[in-house]
Motif scaffolding. Structure first.
Motif, PDB file in Angstrom:
ATOM      1  N   UNK A 221     -24.848  55.122  40.478  1.00  0.00           N
ATOM      2  CA  UNK A 221     -24.873  53.753  39.964  1.00  0.00           C
ATOM      3  C   UNK A 221     -26.307  53.265  39.776  1.00  0.00           C
ATOM      4  N   UNK A 222     -27.166  53.567  40.751  1.00  0.00           N
ATOM      5  CA  UNK A 222     -28.554  53.089  40.725  1.00  0.00           C
ATOM      6  C   UNK A 222     -29.509  54.232  41.073  1.00  0.00           C
ATOM      7  N   UNK A 223     -29.660  55.208  40.172  1.00  0.00           N
ATOM      8  CA  UNK A 223     -30.549  56.335  40.471  1.00  0.00           C
ATOM      9  C   UNK A 223     -31.974  55.888  40.742  1.00  0.00           C
ATOM     10  N   UNK A 224     -32.374  54.748  40.193  1.00  0.00           N
ATOM     11  CA  UNK A 224     -33.731  54.241  40.396  1.00  0.00           C
ATOM     12  C   UNK A 224     -33.979  53.828  41.845  1.00  0.00           C
ATOM     13  N   UNK A 225     -32.915  53.611  42.623  1.00  0.00           N
ATOM     14  CA  UNK A 225     -33.062  53.180  44.020  1.00  0.00           C
ATOM     15  C   UNK A 225     -32.413  54.159  44.998  1.00  0.00           C
ATOM     16  N   UNK A 226     -32.217  55.399  44.570  1.00  0.00           N
ATOM     17  CA  UNK A 226     -31.535  56.372  45.429  1.00  0.00           C
ATOM     18  C   UNK A 226     -32.269  56.591  46.751  1.00  0.00           C
ATOM     19  N   UNK A 227     -33.593  56.438  46.738  1.00  0.00           N
ATOM     20  CA  UNK A 227     -34.364  56.617  47.973  1.00  0.00           C
ATOM     21  C   UNK A 227     -34.155  55.520  48.996  1.00  0.00           C
ATOM     22  N   UNK A 228     -33.465  54.443  48.617  1.00  0.00           N
ATOM     23  CA  UNK A 228     -33.237  53.324  49.526  1.00  0.00           C
ATOM     24  C   UNK A 228     -31.819  53.283  50.083  1.00  0.00           C
ATOM     25  N   UNK A 229     -31.005  54.281  49.744  1.00  0.00           N
ATOM     26  CA  UNK A 229     -29.603  54.235  50.139  1.00  0.00           C
ATOM     27  C   UNK A 229     -29.397  54.489  51.631  1.00  0.00           C
ATOM     28  N   UNK A 230     -30.252  55.271  52.271  1.00  0.00           N
ATOM     29  CA  UNK A 230     -30.117  55.492  53.715  1.00  0.00           C
ATOM     30  C   UNK A 230     -30.274  54.171  54.462  1.00  0.00           C
ATOM     31  N   UNK A 231     -31.241  53.363  54.052  1.00  0.00           N
ATOM     32  CA  UNK A 231     -31.433  52.057  54.698  1.00  0.00           C
ATOM     33  C   UNK A 231     -30.295  51.098  54.339  1.00  0.00           C
ATOM     34  N   UNK A 232     -29.753  51.245  53.133  1.00  0.00           N
ATOM     35  CA  UNK A 232     -28.589  50.437  52.749  1.00  0.00           C
ATOM     36  C   UNK A 232     -27.411  50.729  53.667  1.00  0.00           C
ATOM     37  N   UNK A 233     -27.189  52.005  53.965  1.00  0.00           N
ATOM     38  CA  UNK A 233     -26.112  52.400  54.871  1.00  0.00           C
ATOM     39  C   UNK A 233     -26.323  51.799  56.262  1.00  0.00           C
ATOM     40  N   UNK A 234     -27.539  51.821  56.762  1.00  0.00           N
ATOM     41  CA  UNK A 234     -27.818  51.225  58.072  1.00  0.00           C
ATOM     42  C   UNK A 234     -27.473  49.740  58.090  1.00  0.00           C
ATOM     43  N   UNK A 235     -27.842  49.037  57.026  1.00  0.00           N
ATOM     44  CA  UNK A 235     -27.566  47.595  56.974  1.00  0.00           C
ATOM     45  C   UNK A 235     -26.071  47.313  56.883  1.00  0.00           C
ATOM     46  N   UNK A 236     -25.359  48.099  56.063  1.00  0.00           N
ATOM     47  CA  UNK A 236     -23.934  47.823  55.884  1.00  0.00           C
ATOM     48  C   UNK A 236     -23.170  48.061  57.186  1.00  0.00           C
ATOM     49  N   UNK A 237     -23.558  49.064  57.952  1.00  0.00           N
ATOM     50  CA  UNK A 237     -22.883  49.319  59.230  1.00  0.00           C
ATOM     51  C   UNK A 237     -23.055  48.150  60.193  1.00  0.00           C
ATOM     52  N   UNK A 238     -24.210  47.503  60.136  1.00  0.00           N
ATOM     53  CA  UNK A 238     -24.483  46.396  61.054  1.00  0.00           C
ATOM     54  C   UNK A 238     -23.629  45.169  60.743  1.00  0.00           C
ATOM     55  N   UNK A 239     -23.218  44.991  59.490  1.00  0.00           N
ATOM     56  CA  UNK A 239     -22.477  43.779  59.148  1.00  0.00           C
ATOM     57  C   UNK A 239     -20.970  43.999  59.009  1.00  0.00           C
ATOM     58  N   UNK A 240     -20.499  45.226  59.220  1.00  0.00           N
ATOM     59  CA  UNK A 240     -19.072  45.504  59.134  1.00  0.00           C
ATOM     60  C   UNK A 240     -18.416  45.488  60.504  1.00  0.00           C
ATOM     61  N   UNK A 241     -17.131  45.140  60.536  1.00  0.00           N
ATOM     62  CA  UNK A 241     -16.342  45.326  61.754  1.00  0.00           C
ATOM     63  C   UNK A 241     -16.087  46.821  61.924  1.00  0.00           C
ATOM     64  N   UNK A 242     -15.937  47.260  63.155  1.00  0.00           N
ATOM     65  CA  UNK A 242     -15.686  48.685  63.376  1.00  0.00           C
ATOM     66  C   UNK A 242     -14.932  48.895  64.688  1.00  0.00           C
ATOM     67  N   UNK A 243     -14.307  50.053  64.779  1.00  0.00           N
ATOM     68  CA  UNK A 243     -13.595  50.434  65.996  1.00  0.00           C
ATOM     69  C   UNK A 243     -13.446  51.942  66.021  1.00  0.00           C
ATOM     70  N   UNK A 244     -13.429  52.499  67.221  1.00  0.00           N
ATOM     71  CA  UNK A 244     -13.204  53.927  67.398  1.00  0.00           C
ATOM     72  C   UNK A 244     -11.710  54.145  67.641  1.00  0.00           C
ATOM     73  N   UNK A 245     -11.090  54.987  66.820  1.00  0.00           N
ATOM     74  CA  UNK A 245      -9.670  55.295  66.936  1.00  0.00           C
ATOM     75  C   UNK A 245      -9.515  56.806  66.948  1.00  0.00           C
ATOM     76  N   UNK A 246      -8.975  57.330  68.021  1.00  0.00           N
ATOM     77  CA  UNK A 246      -8.793  58.781  68.181  1.00  0.00           C
ATOM     78  C   UNK A 246     -10.094  59.540  67.944  1.00  0.00           C
ATOM     79  N   UNK A 247     -11.197  58.978  68.447  1.00  0.00           N
ATOM     80  CA  UNK A 247     -12.484  59.649  68.369  1.00  0.00           C
ATOM     81  C   UNK A 247     -13.220  59.486  67.062  1.00  0.00           C
TER      82      UNK A 247
END
Length: 366
Positions: A221-247
């Motif tokens: 979608x945004x090849x011009x910003x592909x180098x920033x996707x790892x940090x995008x993933x870190x941010x999205x995990x911080x703002x999402x609800x989450x739970x561990x289910x069966x490991x």
């Protein structure tokens, strides 16, 4: 204070179904809700985009998206896959930067072709080929394609052209203008976070590995910003609800709950590219069996069928169906993970109703 019970796999199944199969609405509202609908050209018995939308749009008929395309706020484009994106989503992706998707020597051809399209207003690839005679190239599948078509596709991906309509399945192109790309880091992060939210809203709840995979696919979608996707993933995990289910750790929008969701008795035949089905890792975790898309599998090696449609009932994908329309008559064959259909009239009646809906949906093709 009441204690909240632990989240179970059944809760996640219910969430995956109910949040995706929202109440049928207008075509534009369904597109706005998803932001992106994946496309596939195979018609078995209809294209993937139509099979997806028929469950979410009131009175939808096969081909409605293509017929109404010019009147809708929707655009053919590449997101995490190729398909249809709303104007809001497309705005977040363009103008695309990064390395040009054509050889350096083609730059002059691109400029000349762009001027030609601008002068004509809209063009069929055949018109361009007749005017420029660019020759042939080897395509993605190893076959030979018109160099003109290949270059038009690349210019479309880059955002220089847009698809204004199709004629006989062929894209008709016009020039596409975009606002200047954001230059400051804060604006780029905001756009990336918004794109990540579109992905999560469509495919949640997502196991951690699938969340990482789909965020990485934003590189298309945004090849011009592909180098920033790892940090995008870190941010999205911080703002999402989450739970561990069966490991396994699962993620979903923090504004939503996955508890206490109700299901109905409807049977649904889903396209292999439906949001409920698309992520095969999630599919296996939720429903305990491996669905495989076998359209490109040699016939002797197929187990489910050419274009098997996963069969959903009461929050479980209990089997698959192969459906075809021949001489105006619907033909359907089914397989079940338990080797037999659920007993009783409730399922049989619900399946008959789904086949009636499929007949009505395909009526536009008959």
């Amino acid at each position: 204070m009441a204690r909240v019970r632990p989240i179970t796999l059944d809760d996640l199944r219910r969430a995956a179904v109910t949040r995706s199969l929202f109440a049928p609405t207008t075509l534009q509202r369904a597109l706005d809700t998803f932001g992106f609908v994946q496309a596939d050209p195979i018609r078995a018995p209809a294209r993937a985009q139509d099979l997806t939308l028929r469950h979410r749009v009131d009175g939808y008929r096969a081909g409605d998206l293509e017929r109404q395309y010019a009147t809708l706020d929707v655009h053919e484009d590449f997101f995490v896959n190729y398909g249809f994106v709303t104007g809001a989503v497309q705005h977040l992706m363009h103008p695309r930067g990064g390395p040009a998707p054509w050889p350096a020597g083609r730059g002059r051809h691109v400029r000349t072709l762009l001027d030609f399209v601008r002068e004509r207003g809209s063009v069929h690839p055949r018109e361009v080929d007749e005017h420029f005679a660019h020759g042939t190239v080897t395509n993605y599948w190893g076959g030979v394609s018109s160099a003109t078509t290949h270059l038009l596709d690349a210019m479309h991906y880059r955002g220089l052209l847009r698809v204004v309509r199709r004629e006989g399945g062929i894209r008709i192109y016009a020039v596409h203008e975009h606002e200047a790309a954001p230059r400051d880091a804060a604006s780029r992060r905001a756009r990336l976070d918004a794109l990540a939210d579109v992905v999560v809203a469509k495919y949640a709840p997502l196991p951690a590995a699938s969340l990482s995979m789909v965020i990485r696919r934003l590189r298309y979608a945004v090849p011009q910003w592909s180098g920033e996707l790892a940090r995008t993933l870190q941010r999205v995990k911080l703002r999402l609800a989450h739970a561990a289910v069966d490991g396994v750790t699962w993620y979903w929008p923090a504004s939503e709950t996955v508890l206490g969701l109700e299901l109905d008795d409807s049977v649904r035949l889903l396209t292999p590219f439906d949001p409920i089905v698309w992520d095969r890792r999630r599919f296996e975790l939720l429903w305990g069996w491996a669905y495989r898309f076998e359209a490109y599998t040699p016939v002797p090696k197929r187990k489910l069928g050419y274009y098997a449609l996963p069969l959903l009932w009461r929050g479980r994908v209990i089997g698959w169906g192969n459906v075809s329309l021949k001489d105006g008559t619907l033909h359907a064959e089914f397989g079940y993970t338990a080797s037999h259909p659920p007993p009783g009239r409730v399922f049989r009646s619900a399946l008959d109703e789904e086949l009636d809906r499929m007949r009505a949906f395909l009526r536009a093709r008959a």
